[in-house]
Motif scaffolding. Structure first.
Motif, PDB file in Angstrom:
ATOM      1  N   MET A  55      34.624  36.651  41.655  1.00  0.00           N
ATOM      2  CA  MET A  55      35.678  37.701  42.200  1.00  0.00           C
ATOM      3  C   MET A  55      35.146  38.874  42.686  1.00  0.00           C
ATOM      4  O   MET A  55      34.603  39.807  41.805  1.00  0.00           O
ATOM      5  CB  MET A  55      36.694  37.743  41.043  1.00  0.00           C
ATOM      6  CG  MET A  55      37.974  38.376  41.636  1.00  0.00           C
ATOM      7  SD  MET A  55      38.999  37.507  42.884  1.00  0.00           S
ATOM      8  CE  MET A  55      40.066  38.595  43.619  1.00  0.00           C
ATOM      9  N   TYR A 110      35.990  37.005  35.546  1.00  0.00           N
ATOM     10  CA  TYR A 110      36.125  37.058  36.723  1.00  0.00           C
ATOM     11  C   TYR A 110      35.108  37.485  37.726  1.00  0.00           C
ATOM     12  O   TYR A 110      34.966  36.683  38.810  1.00  0.00           O
ATOM     13  CB  TYR A 110      37.680  37.761  37.123  1.00  0.00           C
ATOM     14  CG  TYR A 110      38.801  36.997  36.725  1.00  0.00           C
ATOM     15  CD1 TYR A 110      38.871  35.906  36.029  1.00  0.00           C
ATOM     16  CD2 TYR A 110      39.987  37.807  37.074  1.00  0.00           C
ATOM     17  CE1 TYR A 110      39.952  35.236  35.857  1.00  0.00           C
ATOM     18  CE2 TYR A 110      41.310  37.178  36.454  1.00  0.00           C
ATOM     19  CZ  TYR A 110      41.398  35.990  35.795  1.00  0.00           C
ATOM     20  OH  TYR A 110      42.388  35.369  35.605  1.00  0.00           O
ATOM     21  N   SER A 167      45.686  38.288  37.572  1.00  0.00           N
ATOM     22  CA  SER A 167      45.324  36.866  37.698  1.00  0.00           C
ATOM     23  C   SER A 167      45.754  36.562  39.152  1.00  0.00           C
ATOM     24  O   SER A 167      45.008  35.693  39.552  1.00  0.00           O
ATOM     25  CB  SER A 167      45.923  36.055  36.580  1.00  0.00           C
ATOM     26  OG  SER A 167      45.622  36.602  35.264  1.00  0.00           O
ATOM     27  N   HIS A 219      41.939  33.426  45.260  1.00  0.00           N
ATOM     28  CA  HIS A 219      40.229  33.423  45.562  1.00  0.00           C
ATOM     29  C   HIS A 219      39.967  31.968  45.187  1.00  0.00           C
ATOM     30  O   HIS A 219      39.194  31.395  46.167  1.00  0.00           O
ATOM     31  CB  HIS A 219      39.584  34.427  44.594  1.00  0.00           C
ATOM     32  CG  HIS A 219      38.258  34.137  44.671  1.00  0.00           C
ATOM     33  ND1 HIS A 219      37.414  34.311  45.688  1.00  0.00           N
ATOM     34  CD2 HIS A 219      37.562  33.674  43.419  1.00  0.00           C
ATOM     35  CE1 HIS A 219      36.211  33.915  45.170  1.00  0.00           C
ATOM     36  NE2 HIS A 219      36.150  33.528  43.623  1.00  0.00           N
ATOM     37  N   ARG A 220      40.524  31.627  44.144  1.00  0.00           N
ATOM     38  CA  ARG A 220      40.003  29.994  43.633  1.00  0.00           C
ATOM     39  C   ARG A 220      40.337  29.141  44.485  1.00  0.00           C
ATOM     40  O   ARG A 220      39.845  27.882  44.488  1.00  0.00           O
ATOM     41  CB  ARG A 220      40.226  29.866  42.112  1.00  0.00           C
ATOM     42  CG  ARG A 220      39.371  30.970  41.235  1.00  0.00           C
ATOM     43  CD  ARG A 220      38.038  30.457  41.325  1.00  0.00           C
ATOM     44  NE  ARG A 220      37.483  29.250  41.116  1.00  0.00           N
ATOM     45  CZ  ARG A 220      37.008  28.407  40.233  1.00  0.00           C
ATOM     46  NH1 ARG A 220      37.069  29.086  39.175  1.00  0.00           N
ATOM     47  NH2 ARG A 220      36.854  27.445  40.480  1.00  0.00           N
ATOM     48  N   TYR A 257      43.077  36.434  41.888  1.00  0.00           N
ATOM     49  CA  TYR A 257      41.934  35.530  41.133  1.00  0.00           C
ATOM     50  C   TYR A 257      42.175  33.917  41.513  1.00  0.00           C
ATOM     51  O   TYR A 257      41.454  33.221  42.417  1.00  0.00           O
ATOM     52  CB  TYR A 257      41.693  35.598  39.966  1.00  0.00           C
ATOM     53  CG  TYR A 257      40.464  34.488  39.236  1.00  0.00           C
ATOM     54  CD1 TYR A 257      39.252  34.594  39.376  1.00  0.00           C
ATOM     55  CD2 TYR A 257      41.198  33.579  38.804  1.00  0.00           C
ATOM     56  CE1 TYR A 257      38.409  33.728  39.047  1.00  0.00           C
ATOM     57  CE2 TYR A 257      40.367  32.353  38.371  1.00  0.00           C
ATOM     58  CZ  TYR A 257      38.804  32.381  38.400  1.00  0.00           C
ATOM     59  OH  TYR A 257      38.092  31.708  37.840  1.00  0.00           O
TER      60      TYR A 257
END
Length: 500
Positions: A365, A360, A413, A419-420, A416
């Motif tokens: 991240m 990550y 997760s 964020h993606r 993350y």
């Protein structure tokens, strides 16, 4: 008689004379002092002394007020919703530590009131949220394996490669992604439960795996909600046997199994070796288990719901026009803080947690900060409230794919995936104290334990036969990663809470 009267008058006269002489001497003494000039100097000296003392007192008061103002500004900035001011605050400063020791800082409440509607019967159910991007979402149902020479049994989550994973984060109008339930990958439901679930548009879902709990009956449920909602408790075969041994299980004419208001839904052939990972299937993939559901509320198996589910949907989804709501974590805002706490509490293999976080970190991240625009990167996932739109379903699939590829610690997760998706996924993260006001928490019947949790180094994983390495989940940690992780340094984290 006359003689005594004369003596009395003579005595009074002599006393008047003594008083007169004494007063005269005092007057002469004061006159003498004035003549020497001392009577003029003493009052000035007295005024000077009093002024100096007052100056010291006023200066001390002003200094204390200045210190108090600085402390109040420090505390206010630390709790301010303004990003700039919040960023100025050092939460590990000595000032806060001293004030915390003195009991002068505000601490998060464990429970707090929730602004719920009063009457479930008066709630108007709104129209569904329209799908925009993605507008259409499909799932990969066959486990496609790239190398036929190394072909193995189908996996529940599929053999997702790194390119497929990368492409799944690119939003399009029409999308097709991995989302569990690959053919012959396990987690099959009984036909009678599949039939029952098809009529469920409003779902309260929970799950018990590996016999850690027995169902806890919800309370304060209105007649309207009892008719509107399906209360579905997902269990594995081990848990079903355990529940039958400890509570009364009623079977209806169609073969459905009930414990109070809960309908037991059995998942046969558990898809993973690790019970914690099995529990993520109904938790995250509720829309896949119950595809006709329009709204769902997930609660962990050890929790007793004490709020009417219709009031929950109104408060957390419909009132603010949200499609996904989840509580923030009580202690942590950064996934790196949460990872550190997981390692300290031995909740999964420490070297695999580090490897997960390195991937990550390599992929960009960052530590959480107010500039991110989210309350936190770490949720308290024991309650998840969803409208099953194409976007929330996609988010759930991507979230589950990370859990399938890496570690079963889903709190690592969540942020993350947010964020993606570059903040295209909008969700409501509510205070942790409200989360604690939605349920009563019960203890597990026993503590969870797995040999994987005690592994201290990658050298201890000697292959599938050792029992230390999972054979059907977390395979992304054993697949060659396309980037160079050797130079990745995990950010240092400040432990904000000894309890976290």
């Amino acid at each position: 008689m006359e003689t005594e009267a004369q003596r009395y008058l003579s005595l009074r006269a002599s006393r008047r004379t003594e008083r007169s002489d004494s007063g005269s001497r005092l007057k002469d003494h004061e006159t003498g002092i004035s003549a020497n000039g001392k009577g003029i100097q003493d009052p000035l000296r007295l005024v000077w002394r009093r002024g100096f003392i007052r100056l010291i007192l006023v200066s001390a008061i002003l200094w204390m007020l200045l210190i108090l103002f600085a402390l109040l500004f420090h505390l206010w900035s630390c709790h301010s919703s303004i990003s700039f001011l919040s960023a100025l605050c050092k939460h590990d400063s000595k000032v806060l530590m001293i004030l915390d020791t003195m009991g002068l800082t505000s601490k998060p409440q464990h429970r707090c009131p929730i602004s719920l509607a009063q009457d479930p019967d008066a709630i108007i159910i709104p129209k569904r949220t329209p799908d925009i991007i993605p507008k259409s979402l499909a799932y990969i149902l066959e486990d496609e394996q790239g190398n036929e020479d190394r072909k193995s049994k189908p996996l529940f989550g599929g053999h997702q490669n790194w390119t497929q994973r990368e492409n799944s984060f690119k939003l399009n109008t029409t999308m097709k992604v991995h989302c569990g339930f690959a053919k012959n990958g396990g987690a099959e439901m009984d036909a009678v439960d599949v039939k029952y679930a098809k009529k469920c548009k409003f779902v309260v879902a929970s799950g018990i795996f590996d016999g850690y709990d027995t169902p806890h009956q919800p309370s304060n449920i209105s007649q309207r909600s009892q008719k509107l909602f399906c209360f579905l408790m997902v269990v594995d075969d081990v848990s079903l046997d355990f529940i039958k041994q400890n509570v009364t299980v009623r079977e209806d004419n169609d073969g459905g199994k009930w414990v109070g208001i809960w309908r037991l839904v059995t998942l046969h052939h558990s898809p993973y070796d690790e019970p914690r990972r099995n529990g993520k299937v109904p938790k995250i993939l509720t829309h896949r288990l119950f595809p006709k559901a329009q709204y769902s509320i997930w609660i962990d198996g050890k929790m007793e719901l004490i709020i009417d589910p219709l009031l929950i949907l109104e408060r957390y989804l419909w009132r603010g026009k949200h499609t996904f709501a989840i509580a923030c974590h009580k202690h942590h805002k950064s996934i790196y803080e949460e990872a550190d706490a997981i390692k300290r509490r031995k909740r999964y293999a420490r070297p695999l947690i580090d490897l997960h976080m390195k991937i990550y970190r390599y992929e960009g991240m960052e530590l959480w900060s107010p500039m991110k625009g989210t309350i936190s990167d770490v949720p308290e996932g024991a309650i998840i409230i969803r409208e099953h739109t194409a976007m929330t379903n996609l988010f759930s699939c991507l979230w589950f794919n990370e859990v399938n590829l890496f570690t079963p610690r889903d709190q690592l997760s969540f942020g993350y995936v947010v964020h993606r998706l570059s903040n295209k996924f909008k969700f409501f993260m509510f205070p942790n104290c409200e989360y604690n006001s939605l349920f009563i928490l019960h203890r597990h019947t026993r503590e969870h334990s797995s040999v994987v949790e005690w592994v201290k180094s990658l050298d201890e994983f000697k292959g599938n036969s050792s029992g230390l390495r999972e054979s059907r989940g977390g395979l992304g940690l054993w697949t060659p990663y396309p980037g160079d992780l050797s130079k990745v340094q995990l950010p240092s984290v400040q432990r904000t809470s000894s309890a976290g």
